[in-house]
Motif scaffolding. Structure first.
Motif, PDB file in Angstrom:
ATOM      1  N   GLU A  30     -78.819 -21.570 -30.791  1.00 48.15           N
ATOM      2  CA  GLU A  30     -79.891 -20.599 -30.587  1.00 48.15           C
ATOM      3  C   GLU A  30     -81.088 -21.223 -29.865  1.00 48.15           C
ATOM      4  OE1 GLU A  30     -78.632 -21.227 -33.771  1.00 48.15           O
ATOM      5  OE2 GLU A  30     -77.198 -19.583 -33.641  1.00 48.15           O
ATOM      6  N   HIS A  31     -81.241 -22.532 -29.981  1.00 47.41           N
ATOM      7  CA  HIS A  31     -82.377 -23.217 -29.376  1.00 47.41           C
ATOM      8  C   HIS A  31     -81.991 -24.016 -28.127  1.00 47.41           C
ATOM      9  CE1 HIS A  31     -83.716 -22.571 -33.559  1.00 47.41           C
ATOM     10  NE2 HIS A  31     -84.812 -22.202 -32.932  1.00 47.41           N
ATOM     11  N   ASP A  32     -80.772 -23.844 -27.673  1.00 49.75           N
ATOM     12  CA  ASP A  32     -80.287 -24.568 -26.498  1.00 49.75           C
ATOM     13  C   ASP A  32     -80.505 -23.693 -25.268  1.00 49.75           C
ATOM     14  OD1 ASP A  32     -78.816 -25.758 -24.455  1.00 49.75           O
ATOM     15  OD2 ASP A  32     -77.282 -26.498 -25.829  1.00 49.75           O
ATOM     16  N   LYS A  33     -81.557 -23.963 -24.521  1.00 52.44           N
ATOM     17  CA  LYS A  33     -81.949 -23.140 -23.372  1.00 52.44           C
ATOM     18  C   LYS A  33     -80.850 -23.092 -22.312  1.00 52.44           C
ATOM     19  CE  LYS A  33     -85.087 -21.146 -20.590  1.00 52.44           C
ATOM     20  NZ  LYS A  33     -84.537 -19.894 -20.145  1.00 52.44           N
ATOM     21  N   LYS A  34     -80.231 -24.217 -22.010  1.00 54.16           N
ATOM     22  CA  LYS A  34     -79.182 -24.239 -20.991  1.00 54.16           C
ATOM     23  C   LYS A  34     -78.003 -23.373 -21.411  1.00 54.16           C
ATOM     24  CE  LYS A  34     -80.198 -28.703 -18.931  1.00 54.16           C
ATOM     25  NZ  LYS A  34     -79.714 -30.060 -18.670  1.00 54.16           N
ATOM     26  N   LEU A  35     -77.618 -23.450 -22.686  1.00 54.92           N
ATOM     27  CA  LEU A  35     -76.508 -22.635 -23.171  1.00 54.92           C
ATOM     28  C   LEU A  35     -76.863 -21.156 -23.081  1.00 54.92           C
ATOM     29  CD1 LEU A  35     -73.749 -22.305 -24.512  1.00 54.92           C
ATOM     30  CD2 LEU A  35     -74.890 -22.603 -26.727  1.00 54.92           C
ATOM     31  N   GLN A  36     -78.079 -20.794 -23.470  1.00 48.82           N
ATOM     32  CA  GLN A  36     -78.501 -19.397 -23.397  1.00 48.82           C
ATOM     33  C   GLN A  36     -78.522 -18.909 -21.949  1.00 48.82           C
ATOM     34  OE1 GLN A  36     -78.752 -17.451 -26.025  1.00 48.82           O
ATOM     35  NE2 GLN A  36     -78.237 -19.228 -27.254  1.00 48.82           N
ATOM     36  N   ASP A  37     -79.000 -19.754 -21.032  1.00 45.52           N
ATOM     37  CA  ASP A  37     -79.011 -19.387 -19.612  1.00 45.52           C
ATOM     38  C   ASP A  37     -77.594 -19.179 -19.083  1.00 45.52           C
ATOM     39  OD1 ASP A  37     -81.762 -19.526 -19.622  1.00 45.52           O
ATOM     40  OD2 ASP A  37     -81.852 -21.474 -18.600  1.00 45.52           O
ATOM     41  N   LEU A  38     -76.667 -20.046 -19.468  1.00 50.30           N
ATOM     42  CA  LEU A  38     -75.281 -19.927 -19.028  1.00 50.30           C
ATOM     43  C   LEU A  38     -74.656 -18.643 -19.563  1.00 50.30           C
ATOM     44  CD1 LEU A  38     -72.771 -21.052 -17.627  1.00 50.30           C
ATOM     45  CD2 LEU A  38     -72.303 -22.353 -19.727  1.00 50.30           C
ATOM     46  N   LYS A  39     -74.892 -18.334 -20.833  1.00 53.75           N
ATOM     47  CA  LYS A  39     -74.347 -17.106 -21.413  1.00 53.75           C
ATOM     48  C   LYS A  39     -74.895 -15.875 -20.694  1.00 53.75           C
ATOM     49  CE  LYS A  39     -73.706 -17.364 -26.109  1.00 53.75           C
ATOM     50  NZ  LYS A  39     -74.188 -17.570 -27.490  1.00 53.75           N
ATOM     51  N   GLN A  40     -76.190 -15.894 -20.365  1.00 55.80           N
ATOM     52  CA  GLN A  40     -76.801 -14.769 -19.652  1.00 55.80           C
ATOM     53  C   GLN A  40     -76.239 -14.659 -18.234  1.00 55.80           C
ATOM     54  OE1 GLN A  40     -78.887 -12.425 -20.980  1.00 55.80           O
ATOM     55  NE2 GLN A  40     -78.453 -11.398 -19.059  1.00 55.80           N
ATOM     56  N   PHE A  41     -76.026 -15.791 -17.576  1.00 56.77           N
ATOM     57  CA  PHE A  41     -75.470 -15.812 -16.230  1.00 56.77           C
ATOM     58  C   PHE A  41     -74.078 -15.175 -16.219  1.00 56.77           C
ATOM     59  CE2 PHE A  41     -72.669 -18.052 -13.232  1.00 56.77           C
ATOM     60  CZ  PHE A  41     -73.298 -17.763 -12.037  1.00 56.77           C
ATOM     61  N   ILE A  42     -73.244 -15.571 -17.174  1.00 53.50           N
ATOM     62  CA  ILE A  42     -71.887 -15.020 -17.254  1.00 53.50           C
ATOM     63  C   ILE A  42     -71.927 -13.536 -17.574  1.00 53.50           C
ATOM     64  CG2 ILE A  42     -69.721 -15.091 -18.553  1.00 53.50           C
ATOM     65  CD1 ILE A  42     -70.186 -18.148 -18.801  1.00 53.50           C
ATOM     66  N   ALA A  43     -72.778 -13.133 -18.513  1.00 57.33           N
ATOM     67  CA  ALA A  43     -72.892 -11.711 -18.863  1.00 57.33           C
ATOM     68  C   ALA A  43     -73.325 -10.889 -17.657  1.00 57.33           C
ATOM     69  CB  ALA A  43     -73.876 -11.535 -20.016  1.00 57.33           C
ATOM     70  N   ASN A  44     -74.276 -11.405 -16.878  1.00 53.94           N
ATOM     71  CA  ASN A  44     -74.717 -10.688 -15.672  1.00 53.94           C
ATOM     72  C   ASN A  44     -73.585 -10.547 -14.667  1.00 53.94           C
ATOM     73  OD1 ASN A  44     -77.343 -10.237 -16.537  1.00 53.94           O
ATOM     74  ND2 ASN A  44     -78.130 -12.096 -15.592  1.00 53.94           N
ATOM     75  N   LYS A  45     -72.820 -11.599 -14.483  1.00 56.07           N
ATOM     76  CA  LYS A  45     -71.690 -11.545 -13.553  1.00 56.07           C
ATOM     77  C   LYS A  45     -70.659 -10.509 -14.001  1.00 56.07           C
ATOM     78  CE  LYS A  45     -72.329 -14.779 -10.393  1.00 56.07           C
ATOM     79  NZ  LYS A  45     -72.193 -14.569  -8.970  1.00 56.07           N
TER      80      LYS A  45
END
Length: 71
Positions: A30-45
């Motif tokens: 929950e506090h891993d910014k890179k992981l959250q960014d990657l999850k958001q990137f994949i969801a957007n795609k």
């Protein structure tokens, strides 16, 4: 061989490794910014498919394709 000096060096290395491990344990998904960014990137795609397909380049020479028809 200087075994007493070697033992002290190992004890210092052990203390540093323990401190580092304790700091690493503080980072949760929950506090891993890179992981959250990657999850958001994949969801957007996935949510914004082009011609029904989504090309996701996560690693060099690795391309994953997603087709909404297979969900």
């Amino acid at each position: 061989m200087n075994t007493s000096g070697w033992k002290i060096d190992l004890q210092e290395d052990h203390a540093i490794a323990n401190d580092l491990l304790n700091e690493i344990k503080k980072v949760t998904p929950e506090h891993d910014k890179k992981l959250q960014d990657l999850k958001q990137f994949i969801a957007n795609k996935v949510n914004n498919l082009i011609n029904g397909f989504c090309r996701i380049n996560l690693l060099p020479n690795v391309i994953c394709y997603h087709n909404s028809k297979f969900q």
